[in-house]
Design a protein around this motif. Structure first.
Motif, PDB file in Angstrom:
ATOM      1  N   ASP B  53       0.815  -1.216   0.000  1.00  0.00           N
ATOM      2  CA  ASP B  53       0.000   0.000   0.000  1.00  0.00           C
ATOM      3  C   ASP B  53       0.843   1.258   0.000  1.00  0.00           C
ATOM      4  OD1 ASP B  53      -2.359  -1.624   0.319  1.00  0.00           O
ATOM      5  OD2 ASP B  53      -1.647  -1.982   2.354  1.00  0.00           O
ATOM      6  N   ILE B  54       2.065   1.135   0.502  1.00  0.00           N
ATOM      7  CA  ILE B  54       2.948   2.317   0.596  1.00  0.00           C
ATOM      8  C   ILE B  54       4.313   1.948   0.013  1.00  0.00           C
ATOM      9  CG2 ILE B  54       4.114   3.915   2.177  1.00  0.00           C
ATOM     10  CD1 ILE B  54       1.708   3.384   4.123  1.00  0.00           C
ATOM     11  N   ILE B  55       4.889   2.877  -0.739  1.00  0.00           N
ATOM     12  CA  ILE B  55       6.218   2.642  -1.311  1.00  0.00           C
ATOM     13  C   ILE B  55       7.166   3.707  -0.765  1.00  0.00           C
ATOM     14  CG2 ILE B  55       7.563   2.645  -3.448  1.00  0.00           C
ATOM     15  CD1 ILE B  55       5.177   1.395  -4.842  1.00  0.00           C
ATOM     16  N   ILE B  56       8.297   3.238  -0.303  1.00  0.00           N
ATOM     17  CA  ILE B  56       9.282   4.162   0.280  1.00  0.00           C
ATOM     18  C   ILE B  56      10.528   4.147  -0.604  1.00  0.00           C
ATOM     19  CG2 ILE B  56      10.720   4.633   2.299  1.00  0.00           C
ATOM     20  CD1 ILE B  56       8.514   2.823   3.801  1.00  0.00           C
ATOM     21  N   THR B  57      10.922   5.324  -1.014  1.00  0.00           N
ATOM     22  CA  THR B  57      12.149   5.440  -1.825  1.00  0.00           C
ATOM     23  C   THR B  57      13.031   6.511  -1.215  1.00  0.00           C
ATOM     24  OG1 THR B  57      11.103   7.080  -3.234  1.00  0.00           O
ATOM     25  CG2 THR B  57      11.020   4.803  -4.007  1.00  0.00           C
ATOM     26  N   GLN B  58      14.228   6.684  -1.786  1.00  0.00           N
ATOM     27  CA  GLN B  58      15.105   7.762  -1.327  1.00  0.00           C
ATOM     28  C   GLN B  58      14.447   9.087  -1.703  1.00  0.00           C
ATOM     29  OE1 GLN B  58      19.116   7.354  -2.773  1.00  0.00           O
ATOM     30  NE2 GLN B  58      19.699   9.414  -2.122  1.00  0.00           N
ATOM     31  N   ALA B  59      14.535  10.071  -0.836  1.00  0.00           N
ATOM     32  CA  ALA B  59      13.907  11.372  -1.114  1.00  0.00           C
ATOM     33  C   ALA B  59      14.663  12.095  -2.234  1.00  0.00           C
ATOM     34  CB  ALA B  59      13.917  12.227   0.142  1.00  0.00           C
ATOM     35  N   LYS B  60      13.944  12.919  -2.933  1.00  0.00           N
ATOM     36  CA  LYS B  60      14.498  13.785  -3.987  1.00  0.00           C
ATOM     37  C   LYS B  60      15.320  12.998  -5.011  1.00  0.00           C
ATOM     38  CE  LYS B  60      14.422  17.707  -0.917  1.00  0.00           C
ATOM     39  NZ  LYS B  60      15.136  18.441   0.091  1.00  0.00           N
ATOM     40  N   GLU B  85       3.001  -5.801   7.284  1.00  0.00           N
ATOM     41  CA  GLU B  85       4.290  -6.402   6.902  1.00  0.00           C
ATOM     42  C   GLU B  85       5.013  -5.453   5.953  1.00  0.00           C
ATOM     43  OE1 GLU B  85       4.077  -9.655   4.114  1.00  0.00           O
ATOM     44  OE2 GLU B  85       5.675 -10.731   5.138  1.00  0.00           O
ATOM     45  N   SER B  86       6.317  -5.455   6.002  1.00  0.00           N
ATOM     46  CA  SER B  86       7.058  -4.663   5.009  1.00  0.00           C
ATOM     47  C   SER B  86       8.184  -5.502   4.412  1.00  0.00           C
ATOM     48  CB  SER B  86       7.598  -3.375   5.624  1.00  0.00           C
ATOM     49  OG  SER B  86       8.316  -3.659   6.788  1.00  0.00           O
ATOM     50  N   VAL B 188       5.302  -1.385   1.928  1.00  0.00           N
ATOM     51  CA  VAL B 188       4.618  -1.620   3.203  1.00  0.00           C
ATOM     52  C   VAL B 188       3.186  -2.089   2.948  1.00  0.00           C
ATOM     53  CG1 VAL B 188       3.861  -0.547   5.366  1.00  0.00           C
ATOM     54  CG2 VAL B 188       6.000   0.182   4.294  1.00  0.00           C
ATOM     55  N   ASN B 189       2.849  -3.212   3.567  1.00  0.00           N
ATOM     56  CA  ASN B 189       1.460  -3.670   3.554  1.00  0.00           C
ATOM     57  C   ASN B 189       0.801  -3.206   4.829  1.00  0.00           C
ATOM     58  OD1 ASN B 189       0.876  -5.058   1.192  1.00  0.00           O
ATOM     59  ND2 ASN B 189       1.944  -6.910   1.907  1.00  0.00           N
ATOM     60  N   SER B 190      -0.321  -2.530   4.699  1.00  0.00           N
ATOM     61  CA  SER B 190      -0.965  -2.006   5.917  1.00  0.00           C
ATOM     62  C   SER B 190      -2.104  -2.925   6.342  1.00  0.00           C
ATOM     63  CB  SER B 190      -1.499  -0.609   5.649  1.00  0.00           C
ATOM     64  OG  SER B 190      -2.477  -0.684   4.644  1.00  0.00           O
ATOM     65  N   LYS B 213       5.051   7.283  -0.244  1.00  0.00           N
ATOM     66  CA  LYS B 213       3.818   7.636  -0.951  1.00  0.00           C
ATOM     67  C   LYS B 213       2.914   6.418  -0.979  1.00  0.00           C
ATOM     68  CE  LYS B 213       5.402  11.094  -4.274  1.00  0.00           C
ATOM     69  NZ  LYS B 213       6.583  11.117  -5.102  1.00  0.00           N
ATOM     70  N   SER B 214       1.607   6.678  -1.061  1.00  0.00           N
ATOM     71  CA  SER B 214       0.708   5.542  -1.281  1.00  0.00           C
ATOM     72  C   SER B 214       1.038   4.997  -2.677  1.00  0.00           C
ATOM     73  CB  SER B 214      -0.749   5.992  -1.223  1.00  0.00           C
ATOM     74  OG  SER B 214      -1.036   6.791  -2.343  1.00  0.00           O
ATOM     75  N   THR B 215       0.782   3.708  -2.916  1.00  0.00           N
ATOM     76  CA  THR B 215       1.157   3.106  -4.202  1.00  0.00           C
ATOM     77  C   THR B 215       0.490   3.832  -5.366  1.00  0.00           C
ATOM     78  OG1 THR B 215       1.321   1.024  -3.038  1.00  0.00           O
ATOM     79  CG2 THR B 215       1.330   0.902  -5.413  1.00  0.00           C
TER      80      THR B 215
END
Lengths: 225, 360
Positions: B53-60, B85-86, B188-190, B213-215
């Protein structure tokens, strides 16, 4: 007899008010009665074809009036001049002007595409025109495969298919041999019997001194002499 | 009207064929470029959307390819409220045997279950799981070399997503050594009832160097997609313009050659309006026929592309109903707009000069 065509003070000027201004027709006045056969004679470039195209509303005069059935067609907008040509006039051209990619039948059918008549009536009209012009036996042939005389007869059938009251023929025998030219003269007689008003522009002597012709008009340098 | 138009088209067979092919090439180009670009976007989107549900990447950072996120964040994220779970992933690429570029995914163990096994087992240390499309192309079906390191093939998986089906999956720590990074992204799975916005806020507060961000938001704002979409639109526009020019020029030539026909029709009392309609109707028929032919050709081309072993399933396109509809409207506009100028030229010329054969 009432007037079919009344022409008053007709002028056709090309390149008006320019250095190369040219008077194709000068002050033409003419009265053609219903059912008359009129031969307009003159050498090439004398203005006879221009006069024919003005009577047929194919082009517009520079000034003057052309009354056909008492209606002035000189300045008609396109939609009305098209309707006039479609309903009142049958054209026979020097180079036949048939559509090469179509059959004799389809060429003759062309003026009827605008009419709302049913298929049976349409076929009847086309077959009648083909019979009168003596080309019914070639109706399914492509016009590109016809001889000059046959093409002319196809053009005649097309001119007749809408039952027009006025037939305009521009140098109709220019591309025909003597035999076919004589056949055309015979067809002219048929037109007379059918009470059609016919105007022929020609320089062919075959039309000279024909008893059934009502009027001969001579044109020179754009003026009637 | 239809039979007259068909007769007119048949009577000018060569020009009709030229216009037909000109239209087909343009429409096929528009079809393929649009279908392939949306296919790529759709493949990558569905791959990302299946990941959480959420994707985390390096900023900028402009692309996930260059992103580097500390994998240890997973431990902190897993402790947040609402997180089910992530998992983490490294996205890389490497030549494999004769194939110049193959996607390599380094994944955490809990992500391996996303890959549907069709043969043997998930990879352990020094092992790789290969996609079905790659596996069929491999000469050596026992091991592969990635960045000069040999991996034993532990199993084969299949996926509907071309990017995955043509990829190699290894453990993330080994991928980290090859590509010199910790993780490209964390997914991330919420929990079902989790407040995603709040969760994103909490994740962002864990590290200033990350962006979460949300996917859906991630997919919508992904720069690569924007570039693909813009490029596709520009190429489609060029194809449209080329097709239009082709039609205008061939139509002008055709009408120039048919000028006496239109002159005769004008002399016989067919109005200018009717002549314009008839020419545009002929063009409309060609537009429709070309669209149908182009649609079939494009479907065939896409089938070939999809099944080409050289492309490993990476290039994939699908013609959706909305795409077909928009291209149909484009084709019709192309045919009609292309015919307008020649049709007006033909209709506005004096019938006398048309009969005499003057140039339009």
């Amino acid at each position: 007899m009432r007037s079919k065509i009344l022409i008053r003070n007709l002028y056709k000027i090309y390149n008006e008010k320019k250095e190369n201004e040219f008077f194709a027709l000068k002050n033409i006045n003419l009265n053609i009665k219903c059912g008359e056969i009129v031969i307009i004679k003159g050498i090439s470039g004398s203005g006879k074809s221009t006069l024919l195209s003005l009577i047929g509303a194919l082009s517009k005069p520079s000034s003057g009036d052309i009354l056909v059935n008492e209606q002035n067609i000189a300045k008609l907008p396109d939609i009305f001049s098209s309707q006039y040509r479609n309903e009142e006039v049958g054209f026979i051209f020097q180079s036949f002007n048939l559509v090469d990619g179509l059959s004799v039948y389809d060429n003759v059918k062309a003026p009827l595409v605008l009419s709302n008549i049913n298929q049976d009536e349409l076929k009847k009209k086309i077959n009648l025109a083909l019979e009168v012009a003596n080309i019914a036996h070639k109706s399914q042939q492509m016009v590109s495969n016809l001889s000059g005389g046959e093409k002319q007869r196809c053009a005649i059938a097309r001119a007749l298919v809408n039952s027009p009251s006025l037939i305009l023929a521009d140098e109709p025998t220019a591309n025909l041999d003597k035999n076919n030219s004589l056949i055309f003269v015979d067809i002219l007689k048929k037109f007379k019997q059918l009470n059609k008003t016919v105007v022929v522009a020609t320089h062919d002597t075959i039309f000279d001194n024909l008893a059934f012709v009502d009027t001969y008009v001579n044109i020179e340098d754009g003026a009637i002499i | 009207m239809l039979s007259n138009a068909i007769k007119a088209l048949k009577a000018n067979a060569l020009k009709t064929t030229l216009i037909y092919f000109s239209l087909i090439f343009s429409i096929v180009s528009i079809f393929l470029i649009s279908a392939i670009s949306s296919g790529i976007i759709s493949m990558y989107s569905s791959m990302l959307k299946s990941d959480g549900d959420i994707i985390i990447t390096q900023a900028k950072i402009s692309d996930t390819f260059f992103s580097n996120v500390d994998i240890n964040l997973i431990n902190k994220i897993d402790r947040l409220n609402g997180v089910k779970e992530s998992s983490a992933m490294i996205v890389g690429a490497s030549p494999v045997e004769k194939l110049p570029i193959v996607a390599v995914y380094g994944v955490t163990k809990n992500r391996l279950k996303n890959y549907k096994l069709i043969k043997n087992n998930y990879p352990k240390q020094n092992e790789a799981l290969v996609g079905e499309a790659i596996y069929t192309n491999l000469k050596n079906k026992n091991s592969i070399s990635i960045a000069n390191k040999d991996f034993k093939i532990s199993g084969v998986f299949t996926s509907d997503v071309g990017f995955e089906n043509g990829s190699v999956v290894i453990n993330i720590d080994e991928a980290g050594k090859i590509f010199n990074k910790s993780a490209s992204m964390i997914m991330v799975n919420s929990d079902l009832n989790a407040n995603i916005e709040l969760l994103i806020k909490n994740i962002k507060s864990l590290d200033t160097n990350i962006d979460a961000k949300s996917t859906d938001n991630f997919v919508d704002n992904y720069n690569q997609f924007k570039i693909i979409k813009t490029s596709s639109n520009v190429i489609s526009l060029i194809a449209f313009a080329m097709g239009l020019l082709g039609i205008v020029s061939i139509m002008s030539i055709t009408i120039n050659q048919r000028k006496s026909e239109f002159g005769i029709k004008r002399a016989l009392g067919i109005s200018m309006k009717k002549i314009i309609y008839s020419i545009m109707f002929e063009s409309l028929i060609l537009g429709c026929l070309s669209f149908v032919s182009a649609f079939l050709l494009s479907e065939f081309a896409l089938y070939l592309i999809k099944h080409s072993s050289h492309l490993q399933g990476y290039v994939n396109g699908e013609i959706t109903f909305s795409l077909a509809l928009s291209i149909f409207l484009t084709s019709i506009s192309m045919a009609v707009i292309g015919a307008i100028i020649p049709a007006f030229n033909a209709a506005q010329t004096d019938p006398v000069s048309l009969i005499q054969g003057n140039r339009i």
